[in-house]
Design a protein around this motif. Structure first.
Motif, PDB file in Angstrom:
ATOM      1  N   ARG A   3       3.932   6.894   6.680  1.00 41.40           N
ATOM      2  CA  ARG A   3       3.901   7.611   5.400  1.00 41.40           C
ATOM      3  C   ARG A   3       5.254   7.530   4.705  1.00 41.40           C
ATOM      4  NH1 ARG A   3       1.453  13.700   4.352  1.00 41.40           N
ATOM      5  NH2 ARG A   3       1.487  13.580   2.070  1.00 41.40           N
ATOM      6  N   LEU A  22       8.859   5.334  -3.929  1.00 45.67           N
ATOM      7  CA  LEU A  22       7.681   4.749  -3.267  1.00 45.67           C
ATOM      8  C   LEU A  22       6.825   5.817  -2.595  1.00 45.67           C
ATOM      9  CD1 LEU A  22       6.205   2.127  -2.355  1.00 45.67           C
ATOM     10  CD2 LEU A  22       7.593   2.214  -0.281  1.00 45.67           C
ATOM     11  N   GLU A  23       5.530   5.763  -2.881  1.00 48.43           N
ATOM     12  CA  GLU A  23       4.539   6.613  -2.222  1.00 48.43           C
ATOM     13  C   GLU A  23       3.513   5.692  -1.563  1.00 48.43           C
ATOM     14  OE1 GLU A  23       4.402   9.898  -2.009  1.00 48.43           O
ATOM     15  OE2 GLU A  23       5.905  10.556  -3.479  1.00 48.43           O
ATOM     16  N   LEU A  24       3.367   5.819  -0.243  1.00 46.39           N
ATOM     17  CA  LEU A  24       2.439   4.942   0.478  1.00 46.39           C
ATOM     18  C   LEU A  24       2.026   5.600   1.779  1.00 46.39           C
ATOM     19  CD1 LEU A  24       1.030   2.163   0.993  1.00 46.39           C
ATOM     20  CD2 LEU A  24       3.194   1.390   2.012  1.00 46.39           C
ATOM     21  N   THR A  25       0.723   5.558   2.071  1.00 47.70           N
ATOM     22  CA  THR A  25       0.210   6.046   3.342  1.00 47.70           C
ATOM     23  C   THR A  25      -0.626   4.946   3.990  1.00 47.70           C
ATOM     24  OG1 THR A  25       0.140   8.341   2.594  1.00 47.70           O
ATOM     25  CG2 THR A  25      -1.214   7.775   4.499  1.00 47.70           C
ATOM     26  N   VAL A  26      -0.291   4.592   5.222  1.00 43.49           N
ATOM     27  CA  VAL A  26      -1.031   3.585   5.978  1.00 43.49           C
ATOM     28  C   VAL A  26      -1.756   4.293   7.116  1.00 43.49           C
ATOM     29  CG1 VAL A  26      -0.882   1.460   7.315  1.00 43.49           C
ATOM     30  CG2 VAL A  26       0.698   1.836   5.406  1.00 43.49           C
ATOM     31  N   LEU A  34       1.422  -6.237   2.443  1.00 48.22           N
ATOM     32  CA  LEU A  34       2.397  -5.925   1.394  1.00 48.22           C
ATOM     33  C   LEU A  34       2.705  -7.208   0.632  1.00 48.22           C
ATOM     34  CD1 LEU A  34       4.244  -3.668   0.263  1.00 48.22           C
ATOM     35  CD2 LEU A  34       5.951  -4.356   1.973  1.00 48.22           C
ATOM     36  N   GLN A 211      -6.391  -3.254   3.284  1.00 52.41           N
ATOM     37  CA  GLN A 211      -5.891  -2.869   1.968  1.00 52.41           C
ATOM     38  C   GLN A 211      -4.698  -3.767   1.617  1.00 52.41           C
ATOM     39  OE1 GLN A 211      -6.011   1.491   0.763  1.00 52.41           O
ATOM     40  NE2 GLN A 211      -5.598   1.688   2.952  1.00 52.41           N
ATOM     41  N   ALA A 213      -1.116  -3.655  -0.591  1.00 59.70           N
ATOM     42  CA  ALA A 213      -0.120  -2.862  -1.314  1.00 59.70           C
ATOM     43  C   ALA A 213       0.709  -3.823  -2.152  1.00 59.70           C
ATOM     44  CB  ALA A 213       0.760  -2.090  -0.340  1.00 59.70           C
ATOM     45  N   LEU A 222       3.954   1.160  -6.953  1.00 62.46           N
ATOM     46  CA  LEU A 222       3.131   0.405  -6.018  1.00 62.46           C
ATOM     47  C   LEU A 222       1.654   0.578  -6.348  1.00 62.46           C
ATOM     48  CD1 LEU A 222       3.620  -0.143  -2.298  1.00 62.46           C
ATOM     49  CD2 LEU A 222       1.500   1.003  -2.973  1.00 62.46           C
ATOM     50  N   LEU A 224      -2.095   0.205  -4.651  1.00 66.39           N
ATOM     51  CA  LEU A 224      -2.749   0.124  -3.348  1.00 66.39           C
ATOM     52  C   LEU A 224      -4.259   0.125  -3.549  1.00 66.39           C
ATOM     53  CD1 LEU A 224      -2.402   0.208  -0.202  1.00 66.39           C
ATOM     54  CD2 LEU A 224      -2.638   2.697  -0.392  1.00 66.39           C
TER      55      LEU A 224
END
Length: 582
Positions: A3, A22-26, A34, A211, A213, A222, A224
């Protein structure tokens, strides 16, 4: 599992953040790809997951990155090693032992695993990655692709919950890349491993992603989402997506199989057209350069008068029954090859087939055990370097091997001196190929693509009739690869012969007149590009597979051919006319 919360990274001395907000949740058990152009911060994001950013790289990280609940600001890389396995772009920087088997075991030893567990996992990994025959080999004797597989294997053996991979297939042949990606998919599906991967060769990996990104530009937010949706707006995309965009297919296909199912109408339009235009066969160029296509833009740096002259009908290089041994290994066996002026040859084959060894023989780095090598009438390994650089130049797999000075200006000064060229010759090349690079820039501060281009400029300063490039698209995005293709085409049209050792089948389709495939040190195929690649499923580009049995190799060929048919009938409404009316 991974996260990013409002993460920004600014390196020391930089005026702007490399990554901003950056906002990203894997989620656990997903493979997230990516993507984005070079320089948007993909490697920085990967480094933040493993803790290398900022604990190793320096700089300032704002926001919060957590992996399996551990905050990377308070957990250094060694405290994340049992959770995160990382493979960077340079496998040599990854190794800490001397042999393949020791390297696979090292990570487990560091974590204190039981010997019987270590033995079982080493054997499993050797089989998974096709390394069993190399288990006792010194890592220094392996090819670049073999080293890449060892680096990947060394992070698989500890069974981490998260894998972070930066360009994992860049140095692998097509078959080896498929094997590695199949292993990663098995880890994701069967063991719930989370994979975050950056890769420029999207044609290899896009179909494996859960997914995508996308970082479309430096500092941009970003994006996603599902691969087909993101590819519809991405500035970087593989040939199968490029063909789908051109043909107007929706949703966009991600695999050759999906594209073939939709390509019936396109095949009918192309039926009867000539997929490949041949060069002047009287000049000895039987290969198939992609056509029809507009002439490449002429560079002021590569003009006919600059071309090293050679008598008509003479070869730039000739290899006759060449055998080369590296220790107990016969790296090349009975190789015969003739290279004509203006010819571009792609050397292909699996990792360890002898491609880099053949380039080394042509530039005099290895001595033949039997047979002969002549370049411009000289024997490379017996020719003094100052004379040899005017006959042949090599850009190696690792361009940094040619870069020793502290600044770009110092590199250029040394290149002018070594080539006995007019002062400023190299700097003019750099300005043409790398506009905007300051004289005081340190070569290590350049991106992979920029370092490659700088090394190419250093080699071209001496204007050698024969140019050798070993994996020239490693680390390049599609835009950088397009620029490289333009430069190399320009060189070929002014009489320079070019030999590329490459696993990039799309590059060979776009650029090469001729393809030579090596296997276990011996040529097993040698002929015009279209004939060789169409006969080999492993080395065929995506467009060739989609439109087979028609002989089209690239999207640019298809686009130009369709455009030509629309322009031919006088008075017929063209696509451009319809778009103008709309």
């Amino acid at each position: 599992m991974i996260r990013f919360e409002d993460v920004s990274v600014t390196y020391d001395g930089a005026t702007e953040p490399t990554v901003r907000g950056l906002e990203l949740t894997v989620p656990e058990g997903e493979l997230v790809l990516l993507v984005g152009p070079s320089g948007v911060g993909k490697s920085t994001i990967l480094g933040a997951v493993s803790g290398l950013v900022p604990h190793f790289t320096g700089g300032t990280l704002r926001g919060r990155v957590t992996v399996a609940g551990r905050d990377t600001r308070t957990h250094k890389p060694r405290e994340l090693a049992d959770v995160v396995g990382t493979v960077g772009q340079d496998p040599l920087a990854h190794f800490v032992t001397d042999t393949v088997e020791d390297e696979l075991a090292y990570g487990m030893e560091s974590l204190g695993l039981a010997p019987d567990v270590m033995r079982r996992r080493v054997e499993e990994t050797l089989d998974l990655l096709g390394l069993a025959d190399l288990r006792d080999r010194p890592i220094a004797t392996l090819s670049g692709g073999q080293q890449q597989r060892v680096a990947i294997g060394s992070v698989l053996t500890p069974h981490p919950r998260v894998l972070v991979l930066d360009e994992p297939t860049s140095a692998l042949d097509p078959a080896a890349a498929e094997e590695v990606l199949a292993v990663l998919q098995r880890l994701v599906h069967d063991l719930g491993t989370t994979v975050l991967m950056a890769e420029h060769r999207l044609e290899r990996v896009i179909q494996y992603a859960d997914q995508v990104a996308l970082l479309p530009a430096p500092g941009a937010p970003l994006v996603l989402g599902p691969p087909s949706e993101v590819m519809a707006v991405s500035p970087v995309y593989p040939p199968v997506v490029a063909l789908g965009r051109f043909a107007g297919w929706s949703p966009l296909p991600l695999t050759v199989r999906d594209a073939r199912r939709r390509a019936g109408a396109l095949r009918e339009r192309l039926e009867g057209m000539k997929g490949v235009a041949y060069e002047d066969e009287s000049a000895g160029l039987t290969p198939a350069a992609p056509a029809p296509r507009p002439a490449p833009p002429r560079s002021r740096l590569f003009r006919k008068r600059d071309t090293p002259t050679a008598p008509a009908g003479t070869a730039v290089a000739a290899v006759d029954h060449l055998t080369v041994r590296r220790g107990r290994i016969e790296a090349l066996h009975d190789v015969t090859l003739t290279v004509a002026p203006g010819e571009t040859i792609a050397l292909m084959g699996r990792n360890g087939a002898g491609k880099s060894t053949l380039l080394s023989a042509l530039v005099g780095l290895v001595e033949p055990a039997s047979g002969s090598v002549r370049v411009g009438g000289a024997v490379p390994h017996r020719t003094a370097p100052p004379e040899l650089v005017r006959r042949v130049g090599l850009v190696p797999q690792e361009p940094r091997d040619l870069l020793y000075a502290d600044t770009v200006a110092a590199e250029c000064t040394a290149a002018d001196r070594d080539a006995d060229a007019e002062p400023g010759t190299c700097r003019a090349l750099v300005s043409e190929l790398l506009p905007g690079i300051a004289d005081d820039t340190h070569p290590r501060d350049l991106s992979e693509g920029q370092r490659l281009t700088l090394a190419l400029a250093l080699v071209l300063t001496a204007r050698p009739p024969l140019l050798l490039l070993d994996e020239p698209t490693r680390g390049l995005d599609y835009a950088a690869k397009s620029r490289l293709v333009t430069v190399l085409r320009d060189l070929a049209t002014t009489g320079h012969a070019i030999i590329l050792a490459t696993h990039d089948v799309e590059l060979a389709a776009e650029l090469a007149h001729r393809v030579v495939i090596l296997a276990d040190g011996e040529p097993v195929a040698d002929g015009p590009t279209v004939e060789v690649v169409m006969a080999s499923p492993s080395f065929a580009p995506q467009v060739a597979k989609i439109l087979a049995p028609q002989k089209w190799l690239t999207v640019s060929q298809v686009r130009a051919a369709v455009g030509a048919t629309e322009r031919e009938p006088e008075g017929r409404e063209t696509t451009a006319d319809r778009e103008a009316k709309a």
